[in-house]
Design an enzyme around this catalytic site. Structure first.
Site, PDB file in Angstrom:
ATOM      1  N   SER A  77       0.802  -1.238   0.000  1.00 54.94           N
ATOM      2  CA  SER A  77       0.000   0.000   0.000  1.00 54.94           C
ATOM      3  C   SER A  77       0.832   1.283   0.000  1.00 54.94           C
ATOM      4  CB  SER A  77      -0.945   0.020   1.190  1.00 54.94           C
ATOM      5  OG  SER A  77      -2.019  -0.836   0.942  1.00 54.94           O
ATOM      6  N   LYS A  81       0.321   3.396  -2.962  1.00 53.63           N
ATOM      7  CA  LYS A  81      -0.853   4.272  -3.122  1.00 53.63           C
ATOM      8  C   LYS A  81      -0.455   5.748  -3.110  1.00 53.63           C
ATOM      9  CE  LYS A  81      -3.866   0.759  -1.034  1.00 53.63           C
ATOM     10  NZ  LYS A  81      -4.538   0.286   0.195  1.00 53.63           N
ATOM     11  N   TYR A 130      -3.534  -2.646 -10.337  1.00 58.09           N
ATOM     12  CA  TYR A 130      -3.468  -2.453  -8.883  1.00 58.09           C
ATOM     13  C   TYR A 130      -2.567  -3.506  -8.223  1.00 58.09           C
ATOM     14  CZ  TYR A 130      -4.888  -2.342  -4.000  1.00 58.09           C
ATOM     15  OH  TYR A 130      -4.871  -2.294  -2.619  1.00 58.09           O
ATOM     16  N   TYR A 176      -4.749   3.417   8.029  1.00 53.05           N
ATOM     17  CA  TYR A 176      -6.115   2.887   8.163  1.00 53.05           C
ATOM     18  C   TYR A 176      -6.700   3.247   9.519  1.00 53.05           C
ATOM     19  CZ  TYR A 176      -3.390   0.474   4.757  1.00 53.05           C
ATOM     20  OH  TYR A 176      -2.500   0.221   3.770  1.00 53.05           O
ATOM     21  N   VAL A 210       1.170  -3.846   3.699  1.00 52.54           N
ATOM     22  CA  VAL A 210       1.151  -5.158   4.356  1.00 52.54           C
ATOM     23  C   VAL A 210       2.409  -5.989   4.080  1.00 52.54           C
ATOM     24  CG1 VAL A 210      -1.362  -5.405   4.653  1.00 52.54           C
ATOM     25  CG2 VAL A 210      -0.283  -6.209   2.543  1.00 52.54           C
TER      26      VAL A 210
HETATM   27  N1  GLN Z   1      -2.239  -5.321  -1.975  1.00 56.04           N
HETATM   28  C1  GLN Z   1      -2.848  -5.169  -0.688  1.00 56.04           C
HETATM   29  C2  GLN Z   1      -4.351  -5.318  -0.824  1.00 56.04           C
HETATM   30  O1  GLN Z   1      -4.912  -4.773  -1.729  1.00 56.04           O
HETATM   31  C3  GLN Z   1      -2.505  -3.842  -0.117  1.00 56.04           C
HETATM   32  C4  GLN Z   1      -3.043  -3.654   1.256  1.00 56.04           C
HETATM   33  C5  GLN Z   1      -2.072  -2.995   2.191  1.00 56.04           C
HETATM   34  O2  GLN Z   1      -0.866  -2.934   2.006  1.00 56.04           O
HETATM   35  N2  GLN Z   1      -2.616  -2.524   3.299  1.00 56.04           N
HETATM   36  O3  GLN Z   1      -4.994  -5.975  -0.064  1.00 56.04           O
END
Ligand code: GLN
Length: 304
Positions: free
Chosen positions: A63, A66, A188, A240, A258
């Protein structure tokens, strides 16, 4: 300030926390990563670099990507993106479906999965070859042409993308996704599978630390105002439903993934990335959060 001494000490102290978190396993390829790794890279705006532990080992940025895609879309459509995605903390897990129904397919912010999918959707509308464009952008930011997608992780996430597919289709039903959902998920899952080291990431975030201009090559990536806004979103939404706690503990704009990475910075001062794959229950690196809290406490510096 002897940053090397500070980060080496933190590295040593944190080893006692091994085993308290859990590696992400909902993407099978991520579950294979050795959990007992820790890296930290700290780079000052005046060009000094301090590395400790596994700072040179590449991992899946997940993430953290992003931030890159939002920066790319912001360059093209500026405030236009806020017609499609909000900018308030969600207080919900990164992959939650619940809020989207109440809010009629308009995601709370660009850093939860729903919001990031909308941003990537607009990126696909803007670039004929979006996957190449993302890599080129990230390589330019950190000055390293050796950055690639980890194909195994991208494939593994695509094979287990049911939840993200559901989010995308749901938003499409409200007219908030422009492109084909399969194409969207492919891009994505690739952006999440970008493989970078702490050192690469700390360099890649220097432009935000420097009010939108990349100090490595002088390029203005974002305007001062756009950089301010991106930093504000990282501070309020980057972790989050643990964003408030990260702001409380570390006092920095940051973005987690993650894969266990966290990129953060002190505006006008330094960029710092930590990586340790064991996650807490919010999906943020347990040791990474602890490391950044100790860092800002030890150096007596944060954004506050
Ligand atoms: N690729 C992960 C997902 O879409 C990214 C989520 C994350 O890093 N929090 O679930």
């Amino acid at each position: 300030m002897d940053y090397q001494k500070v980060i080496d000490r933190i590295h040593g102290e944190l080893l006692e926390l091994w085993g308290q978190g859990k590696v992400a396993d909902y993407i099978p390829a991520l579950a294979k990563v050795n959990p007992r790794q820790f890296g930290i890279a700290l780079i000052t705006l005046d060009g000094q670099e301090f590395l400790s532990g596994d700072a040179g080992v590449c991992f899946s940025v997940q993430s953290i990507s992003k931030v890159f895609t939002l920066a790319m879309v912001t360059r093209h459509i500026g405030d236009g993106i806020w017609k499609a995605v909000g900018r308030e903390p969600s207080g919900n897990p990164f992959n939650s479906l619940v809020q989207l129904e109440h809010e009629q397919g308009f995601p709370r912010n660009p850093f939860i999965n729903a919001g990031a999918l909308v941003v990537t959707d607009r990126l696909i509308s803007l670039y004929p070859h979006p996957k190449d464009a993302i890599l080129e952008f990230v390589r330019g930011l950190c000055g390293n042409d050796d950055i690639y997608y980890d194909k195994e992780i991208a494939r593994s996430e695509l094979d287990h993308a049911d939840r993200n597919m559901a989010l995308a289709y749901f938003m499409k039903s409200f007219g908030n996704i422009e492109n084909d959902v399969d194409i969207l998920l492919d891009v994505y899952c690739h952006q999440c599978a970008i493989s970078m080291s702490c050192e690469d990431l700390a360099r890649a975030f220097l432009f935000l630390c420097n009010r939108g201009t990349n100090p490595l090559n002088g390029e203005q990536v974002l305007t001062v105002s756009q950089a301010k806004r991106l930093g504000a979103l990282m501070l309020t939404c980057g972790f989050y439903d643990e964003s408030g706690d990260f702001a409380f503990r570390a006092g920095l704009p940051g973005k987690s993934g993650v894969g266990g990475g966290i990129a953060a910075y002190i505006p006008g001062n330094l960029s710092v990335t930590v990586w340790s794959p064991e996650l807490n229950r919010h999906g943020n690196s347990l040791i990474g959060m602890e490391a950044l809290e100790r860092l800002t406490t030890d150096i007596g510096n944060s954004i506050f």
